[in-house]
Design a protein around this motif. Sequence first.
Motif, PDB file in Angstrom:
ATOM      1  N   UNK A  95       0.835  -1.199  -0.056  1.00 37.64           N
ATOM      2  CA  UNK A  95      -0.026  -0.007   0.034  1.00 37.64           C
ATOM      3  C   UNK A  95       0.642   1.263   0.142  1.00 37.64           C
ATOM      4  N   UNK A  96       0.395   2.340  -0.825  1.00 41.15           N
ATOM      5  CA  UNK A  96       1.414   3.369  -1.073  1.00 41.15           C
ATOM      6  C   UNK A  96       0.449   4.637  -0.796  1.00 41.15           C
ATOM      7  N   UNK A  97       0.753   5.638  -0.021  1.00 41.97           N
ATOM      8  CA  UNK A  97       0.032   6.811  -0.155  1.00 41.97           C
ATOM      9  C   UNK A  97       1.156   8.126  -0.192  1.00 41.97           C
ATOM     10  N   UNK A  98       0.724   9.163  -0.658  1.00 39.31           N
ATOM     11  CA  UNK A  98       1.466  10.332  -0.697  1.00 39.31           C
ATOM     12  C   UNK A  98       0.578  11.561  -0.264  1.00 39.31           C
ATOM     13  N   UNK A  99       0.956  12.300   0.730  1.00 40.84           N
ATOM     14  CA  UNK A  99       0.567  13.625   0.978  1.00 40.84           C
ATOM     15  C   UNK A  99       1.397  14.579   1.152  1.00 40.84           C
ATOM     16  N   UNK A 100       0.947  15.929   1.253  1.00 41.95           N
ATOM     17  CA  UNK A 100       1.827  17.195   1.620  1.00 41.95           C
ATOM     18  C   UNK A 100       1.683  17.360   3.246  1.00 41.95           C
ATOM     19  N   UNK A 101       2.508  17.801   3.745  1.00 36.87           N
ATOM     20  CA  UNK A 101       2.680  18.048   5.375  1.00 36.87           C
ATOM     21  C   UNK A 101       1.688  19.134   5.697  1.00 36.87           C
ATOM     22  N   UNK A 102       1.354  19.953   4.684  1.00 29.42           N
ATOM     23  CA  UNK A 102       0.332  21.104   5.058  1.00 29.42           C
ATOM     24  C   UNK A 102      -0.474  21.349   3.907  1.00 29.42           C
ATOM     25  N   UNK A 103      -1.709  21.761   3.667  1.00 26.42           N
ATOM     26  CA  UNK A 103      -2.547  21.943   2.729  1.00 26.42           C
ATOM     27  C   UNK A 103      -2.189  23.152   1.860  1.00 26.42           C
ATOM     28  N   UNK A 104      -1.699  24.124   2.712  1.00 27.89           N
ATOM     29  CA  UNK A 104      -1.276  25.436   1.916  1.00 27.89           C
ATOM     30  C   UNK A 104      -0.111  26.041   2.579  1.00 27.89           C
ATOM     31  N   UNK A 105       0.254  26.928   1.755  1.00 25.64           N
ATOM     32  CA  UNK A 105       1.508  27.504   2.488  1.00 25.64           C
ATOM     33  C   UNK A 105       1.644  28.933   1.518  1.00 25.64           C
ATOM     34  N   UNK A 106       2.810  29.835   2.106  1.00 21.71           N
ATOM     35  CA  UNK A 106       3.064  30.839   1.242  1.00 21.71           C
ATOM     36  C   UNK A 106       4.168  30.604   0.414  1.00 21.71           C
TER      37      UNK A 106
END
Length: 359
Positions: free
Chosen positions: A30-41
Amino acid sequence: MSVVWLFICAAVMAAGQSWFFRRLGMRRVRYSRTFSRPAAFAGERADMVEVLENRGRLPVPWLRAESRVPAQLRFGAASLSEINGQMYHQSLFFLPPMSRITRRHHVTLSARGVYRAGSVALSAGDLLGISAAFEQLETGAQIVVYPRLVSDDDIPLPCSRFIGELLTRRFLHPDPCLFAGVRAYQPGDPAREVHWGASARMDELMVKTFDYSAEPRLMIVFNVQLGERQWGALNEEQMAVVERGLSLAASLMMRVMDAGASAGFCANTDTLTPGERAYLPPVTGQGRKAEALSFLARLTLKMRMNFYAYLKELQTDADDILVLSCADSRRIREQIDRLRSEGRNVAFYRMPGGWNDDE
């Protein structure tokens, strides 16, 4: 003869393990990928987090995760490769049985926008690297990059003065008919504003507070053209000029919303959402700041119509309008004067980097 049989047995074993790992190697992965924060400047950093699980009782000798990533997401050079001008990110794993691996990749967010890195090609191979099993996944990984904000010291004086006058009107005279709450008494508070019921309950002298009847609504009207005669797409240098102007617009909106007033934005462009024009009605409140910044992140900055024509068709109920434009011309000034003749408080600031078409 024994050597021949040895080679035959080795070949059969190699082919067998290759078939085995190709058929079963990724069944329980099983593989998953996300960003540590949904938004940034823009300019900030975030992490792209990969999580791999091997739920089977057999190891996976090697597994490679490869995906195309936007150039604006700057990873470490060791994990990137360039193919035909496109940037590709690669990760290589060894998965023991019943294991879970989390890997974090530091990413510098170099430019405003909405970036997706969700499509991943997985390949897992055998012990000898003879063959591999392949799978294509969509992880949905996405990050919204807000415009880079400028400090108050870097806001041009004409814009700062206009915003200051707008906010002063809001806080100049509280309306005694708009009761907002109570607070502790401070020296100099008039005796008529003492709230005796609240003072008795709190065992402390309390005074009434009131809202303000003047509620300014600012609309920032933004021009993505550097000149009226410019119709083609912006080059990289010109795009940077417009992006700096958009950073100024975002900073002014945040300043107004932080003060409790309403701010909106419109421009002669579109957004990444098909059919959606760049128009955000004035909104207020800390909870709406992310909404406004996300809207600005989705702008394409591709000109939809000439700016003077856009001003001519502009429809807004905001009485305070700040026009930000790199371009200047007689026709633009005429439309600004028309807005003023309608009783609106309009200011025009010419941002650096454009030209005057009348010169």
